[in-house]
Motif scaffolding. Structure first.
Motif, mmCIF file in Angstrom:
data_model
loop_
_atom_site.group_PDB
_atom_site.id
_atom_site.type_symbol
_atom_site.label_atom_id
_atom_site.label_comp_id
_atom_site.label_asym_id
_atom_site.label_seq_id
_atom_site.Cartn_x
_atom_site.Cartn_y
_atom_site.Cartn_z
ATOM 1 N N ALA A 205 1.335 -1.225 0.053
ATOM 2 C CA ALA A 205 0.401 0.204 -0.604
ATOM 3 C C ALA A 205 0.632 1.052 0.388
ATOM 4 O O ALA A 205 0.532 2.232 -0.762
ATOM 5 C CB ALA A 205 -0.783 -0.117 1.177
ATOM 6 N N SER A 206 1.677 0.938 0.858
ATOM 7 C CA SER A 206 2.784 2.281 0.821
ATOM 8 C C SER A 206 3.392 2.588 -1.474
ATOM 9 O O SER A 206 3.236 3.753 -1.101
ATOM 10 C CB SER A 206 4.338 2.471 2.063
ATOM 11 N N HIS A 207 4.090 1.890 -1.592
ATOM 12 C CA HIS A 207 4.444 1.892 -3.070
ATOM 13 C C HIS A 207 3.166 2.326 -3.425
ATOM 14 O O HIS A 207 3.194 3.263 -4.304
ATOM 15 C CB HIS A 207 4.969 0.883 -3.750
ATOM 16 N N ILE A 208 2.047 1.762 -3.631
ATOM 17 C CA ILE A 208 0.521 2.242 -4.828
ATOM 18 C C ILE A 208 0.480 3.752 -3.888
ATOM 19 O O ILE A 208 0.060 4.429 -4.768
ATOM 20 C CB ILE A 208 -0.258 1.354 -3.666
ATOM 21 N N GLY A 209 0.418 4.028 -2.441
ATOM 22 C CA GLY A 209 0.273 5.862 -2.143
ATOM 23 C C GLY A 209 1.041 6.507 -2.373
ATOM 24 O O GLY A 209 0.648 7.241 -3.034
ATOM 25 N N LYS A 210 2.304 6.023 -2.889
ATOM 26 C CA LYS A 210 3.108 7.236 -3.525
ATOM 27 C C LYS A 210 3.349 7.498 -4.885
ATOM 28 O O LYS A 210 3.194 8.378 -5.453
ATOM 29 C CB LYS A 210 4.320 6.640 -3.321
ATOM 30 N N ALA A 211 2.395 6.549 -5.644
ATOM 31 C CA ALA A 211 2.325 6.897 -7.212
ATOM 32 C C ALA A 211 1.546 7.526 -6.965
ATOM 33 O O ALA A 211 1.641 8.243 -8.006
ATOM 34 C CB ALA A 211 2.096 5.018 -7.919
ATOM 35 N N ALA A 212 0.307 7.167 -6.319
ATOM 36 C CA ALA A 212 -1.461 7.942 -6.838
ATOM 37 C C ALA A 212 -0.254 9.496 -5.664
ATOM 38 O O ALA A 212 -1.550 10.056 -6.675
ATOM 39 C CB ALA A 212 -2.091 6.968 -5.770
#
Length: 405
Positions: A205-212
């Motif tokens: 989730a951390s990586h997805i949130g950073k991308a978003a």
């Protein structure tokens, strides 16, 4: 004349007096002092939050259906809360008024977690979610699944307020930190509402949130660089004369300064030449590449776990507030020499990502937008980048069915 006079009188009688009242929330009515049940209040609050997402955050509205039914109210409340914060700079160009509104939300979160919500729809729905999670937690023998974290909501407010003046990010790393404290935090909160608190799920989730979060900043560049004319009839127009207020009103370029320097991009050239500013496409490309890298990393981690392997690298935020994990239930920090996990660890990780996959779905609209940006040769001012992607419902369903974004 008599007939016209009588008709006018009848029309005035037919018009309800409440039509002259100024509404604070167009889609929400404060609960009356008596006669209304708590369920009715929650239903009205849910409708308000749902309508808010439908109007201002359509991807999150579409992705609600991919979450478990029990977690949807939390998703609506969390995303609506984020929207309320995001809309403050537009509604309040002066620093004093913005500060008061952010403080209102701090006080609202404090009172909501004390189960004394104000008559505000987001607070009413969030209070219901907190109460429901507390009941679930109390009924469990194990207390390993915490309820929503108050500190994460407060961190979200603090981060939004810090960047409410549209000040540029000093480095690309500071932009990633902003995304972590906003969009990744939204995903952590939603995971807690499942409830799920495991290292692997938070890591993805951390990586997805950073991308978003990076994509959200890129999408906003044209609107922040060329904001609409200020409302000269606003009763707060004369309250702010600071540099921060001027930056909000006159426009700003929120690309990281280190990337702008590397690409020889000057802010004044963006104001002067728009999409044709020298170095703009190169700078956008570099920032978009970092967002794409986070998506690729999250996708590879998910694939590794589904195939029984290890996630591949450690979680940089492990040990920070909100990221303390039970070693027995999160024994995935030690990588096996062969790259494969033990049977128990592999099964646990698969269970985590299966339960959490609905929360990972924001990766889909993020990836779709990056594809459109690449197709347009990284011209951030293209109009179609600010329109809804009609492919999202189909692509989201396909990703959910395949369990891969």
């Amino acid at each position: 004349m008599y007939i016209l006079a009588q008709t006018s009188i009848c029309l005035r009688r037919l018009i309800p007096k409440t039509s002259r009242r100024l509404a604070r929330y167009s889609d929400y009515q404060a609960p009356p002092t008596s006669g209304a049940s708590k369920e009715d209040d929650i239903h009205r609050a849910t409708q308000y939050c749902s309508n808010l997402l439908k109007q201002y955050d359509h991807p999150s509205y579409i992705l609600t259906t991919f979450l478990p039914t029990s977690a949807r109210p939390a998703h609506l409340a969390i995303r609506a809360f984020n929207l309320e914060l995001a809309r403050i700079p537009d509604a309040s160009p002066s620093a004093p008024v913005r500060g008061m509104r952010y403080q209102f939300w701090r006080d609202t979160i404090t009172s909501t977690f004390a189960q004394k919500p104000v008559a505000q729809p987001v607070a009413v729905l969030l209070s219901s979610v907190i109460s429901s999670l507390h009941t679930q937690q109390s009924s469990r023998i194990s207390n390993s699944s915490p309820a929503l974290s108050k500190s994460r909501f407060l961190r979200l407010i603090t981060t939004r307020e810090k960047y409410s003046t549209n000040a540029p990010y000093s480095t690309l790393a500071s932009l990633e930190s902003y995304a972590e404290n906003t969009y990744s935090t939204l995903l952590y909160l939603t995971l807690s509402a499942l409830p799920l608190h495991f290292l692997t799920a938070d890591h993805i989730a951390s990586h997805i949130g950073k991308a978003a979060g990076i994509v959200a900043v890129l999408r906003g560049i044209p609107l922040l660089a060329f904001p609409p004319p200020p409302n000269h009839h606003s009763n707060t127009a004369s309250l702010g004369g600071t540099l921060d207020t001027q930056r909000v009103q006159q426009g700003a370029v929120t690309l990281p300064l280190d990337i702008m320097a590397e690409c020889n991009l000057k802010e004044e050239n963006v104001f002067r030449y728009g999409a044709e500013a020298p170095g703009l496409k190169d700078a956008v490309f570099k920032v978009a590449t970092r967002a794409s890298d986070h998506l690729i990393t999250a996708r590879q981690m998910l694939k590794n776990v589904q195939e029984g392997g290890d996630v591949g690298h450690g979680f940089e935020h492990e040990g920070e507030e909100g990221h303390e994990y039970d070693v027995q239930n999160n024994d995935d920090r030690i990588q096996q020499p062969s790259g494969k996990s033990s049977d128990g660890k592999s099964a646990q990780q698969k269970m985590e990502v299966e339960k959490a996959f609905g929360v990972f779905m924001p990766a889909v609209p993020t990836a779709l937008w990056l594809q459109r940006l690449e197709k347009g040769d990284f011209d951030i001012f293209k109009e179609d980048l600010r329109t809804r992607d009609w492919r999202l419902p189909w692509k989201a369903w396909l990703a959910y069915r395949r369990r891969m974004f």
